[in-house]
Design a protein around this motif. Sequence first.
Motif, PDB file in Angstrom:
ATOM      1  N   LEU A  82     108.686 -62.380  52.780  1.00 48.60           N
ATOM      2  CA  LEU A  82     110.009 -62.410  52.144  1.00 48.60           C
ATOM      3  C   LEU A  82     110.683 -63.770  52.342  1.00 48.60           C
ATOM      4  CD1 LEU A  82     111.623 -58.966  53.063  1.00 48.60           C
ATOM      5  CD2 LEU A  82     109.940 -59.528  51.281  1.00 48.60           C
ATOM      6  N   PRO A 128     111.134 -54.029  42.981  1.00 51.38           N
ATOM      7  CA  PRO A 128     111.322 -54.554  44.336  1.00 51.38           C
ATOM      8  C   PRO A 128     110.610 -55.902  44.509  1.00 51.38           C
ATOM      9  CG  PRO A 128     110.775 -52.246  44.403  1.00 51.38           C
ATOM     10  CD  PRO A 128     110.582 -52.682  42.983  1.00 51.38           C
ATOM     11  N   VAL A 157     115.021 -61.770  51.866  1.00 49.48           N
ATOM     12  CA  VAL A 157     115.426 -60.902  52.982  1.00 49.48           C
ATOM     13  C   VAL A 157     116.825 -60.325  52.697  1.00 49.48           C
ATOM     14  CG1 VAL A 157     116.057 -60.893  55.421  1.00 49.48           C
ATOM     15  CG2 VAL A 157     114.042 -62.157  54.673  1.00 49.48           C
ATOM     16  N   LYS A 172     118.604 -54.296  50.051  1.00 51.23           N
ATOM     17  CA  LYS A 172     119.630 -53.552  50.797  1.00 51.23           C
ATOM     18  C   LYS A 172     121.018 -53.859  50.245  1.00 51.23           C
ATOM     19  CE  LYS A 172     121.092 -52.628  55.629  1.00 51.23           C
ATOM     20  NZ  LYS A 172     122.472 -53.224  55.589  1.00 51.23           N
ATOM     21  N   ALA A 209     107.464 -49.819  48.076  1.00 49.81           N
ATOM     22  CA  ALA A 209     108.364 -50.858  48.602  1.00 49.81           C
ATOM     23  C   ALA A 209     109.567 -50.204  49.270  1.00 49.81           C
ATOM     24  CB  ALA A 209     108.815 -51.768  47.465  1.00 49.81           C
ATOM     25  N   LYS A 227     108.587 -49.568  52.657  1.00 51.93           N
ATOM     26  CA  LYS A 227     108.363 -50.805  53.430  1.00 51.93           C
ATOM     27  C   LYS A 227     109.675 -51.474  53.810  1.00 51.93           C
ATOM     28  CE  LYS A 227     106.021 -55.154  53.665  1.00 51.93           C
ATOM     29  NZ  LYS A 227     104.695 -55.735  53.578  1.00 51.93           N
ATOM     30  N   TYR A 228     110.630 -51.496  52.867  1.00 49.06           N
ATOM     31  CA  TYR A 228     111.891 -52.208  53.134  1.00 49.06           C
ATOM     32  C   TYR A 228     113.015 -51.262  53.547  1.00 49.06           C
ATOM     33  CZ  TYR A 228     109.183 -55.722  50.651  1.00 49.06           C
ATOM     34  OH  TYR A 228     108.180 -56.573  50.255  1.00 49.06           O
ATOM     35  N   GLN A 229     112.672 -49.953  53.641  1.00 50.95           N
ATOM     36  CA  GLN A 229     113.658 -48.958  54.079  1.00 50.95           C
ATOM     37  C   GLN A 229     114.934 -49.013  53.252  1.00 50.95           C
ATOM     38  OE1 GLN A 229     113.308 -46.297  56.601  1.00 50.95           O
ATOM     39  NE2 GLN A 229     111.340 -46.831  55.657  1.00 50.95           N
ATOM     40  N   GLU A 272     102.987 -61.254  49.613  1.00 51.96           N
ATOM     41  CA  GLU A 272     103.550 -60.103  50.338  1.00 51.96           C
ATOM     42  C   GLU A 272     102.488 -59.006  50.263  1.00 51.96           C
ATOM     43  OE1 GLU A 272     105.893 -59.810  52.321  1.00 51.96           O
ATOM     44  OE2 GLU A 272     106.928 -57.887  52.218  1.00 51.96           O
TER      45      GLU A 272
END
Length: 440
Positions: free
Chosen positions: A192, A222, A234, A238, A268, A271-273, A373
């Motif tokens: 990322l 994503p 990063v 979110k 994803a 993976k990235y919650q 990634e």
Amino acid sequence: MQNTASHGANRGALWLPFTAHRQFRQAPRVLVSAKGMYYKDAQGQDVLDGCAGLWCVNAGHTRTPIVEAIQREAAKLDFAPTFQMAHPLAFEAAGRISALTPPGLDHIFFCNSGSEAADTALKIAIAYHRANGQAERSKIVGRERGYHGVGLGGLSVGGISSNRKQFGPLLADAAHLPHTYDPSRNAFSRGLPKHGIEYADALEKLFVTHDPSTIAAVMVEPMSGSAGVLIPPVGYLKRLREICDKHGILLIFDEVITGFGRLGASFAAEKYQVRPDIMTMAKGITNGAIPMGAVAVKDTIFTGFMQGPENAIELPHGYTYSAHPVACAAAIATLNVYRDERLFERAAALAPYFEDAAHSLRDAPHVVDIRNEGLVAGIEIAPGDGEVSRIYKVFDTAFRQGVLLRCSGNTLSIAPPLIIEKNEIDRIFETIRRILNTTS
Ligand SMILES: Cc1ncc(COP(=O)(O)O)c(CNc2cccc(C(=O)O)c2)c1O
């Protein structure tokens, strides 16, 4: 006069997708069989599959459990309608997929492709708001360089101008976030990129023009695959989630490429919650063996439709082949292979080696950026000035040398089946380096 070259077929009849036909006919690339990591082309050459077909053969080719499941179901229940009826594997496939999607995304609507999944997701988002008293929410926000297939809905939300320019006005109610590619700050990032969360904050800026109360959903990949492996910075996903929550906007993840182990996790979202409200998938869902797409929706969205007369059709949408029995059989067998061989975990464990192999090209001629990634890498190549693009020459030469890659724009995309071995990873990137060393 019909051209009845090898294969006995009139080759002039076939119209291929996204293909330069006159260039293709000069030196056709024809694949005739496949097994594991390899295709065999019409000249009998083995071709190492560096892009899982088209990002979809995550378990490797012609895997016996999947082939046998398809054979069994095709011989037992070749077709069954799912309009106002169903068949056992439809329930089983939906249950298995919902067990993989983030908690709460418990309802699965089947279709036949990623494009149909995108259009299905968009219609569900808009219809959901209407069913719940917010009919004014009709706008969809996509992203520059986004790819959501070729349906008029997905195309309108997508952001690749060359895919849109020939098709007229498309859907007016679509707006776009800026893409996240920022080589000035993030070139040669591993995983990322650190910079770029402000590209998510740009959603708030869109509200100056598009009041958030008129927006049904934001739809993003994503990770952008088709546009050239653009990795989310990063915190970006979110932040999109936070802004959507603040304004009652649904968040749709298009996981057609990122799903089923590609990034070293089920999706994803895992993976990235970051949990979307709606999620599309296709490709790896059946290991590419049978066309299938699916849309996973949050429970509150599904129940939001379950109102009004009991005998009313709540969502007038769907396809003849939605939850096709043979596709469901392929999906169940595919998920079994992913589970039994722990392929998602294998991809995660192999990702660091893959990353080092990709970034070993940093000093190769014409390489201007490398992005990666999970088991995806994008090698950005300086365009060159010949009539035939440099990237196409690399793609075509690699194929003739027995390695299949993808190229989109100026990016070589590498996304192999998750069963790939280290020596095969080495061969892919050594082949690219060798070709770049001799390409003007
Ligand atoms: C994120 C995403 N969404 C939707 C689609 C459309 O799926 P269908 O093609 O099954 O309708 C895709 C498809 N992505 C795709 C398809 C074909 C080629 C390439 C490439 O990168 O060269 C990428 C995709 O990557």
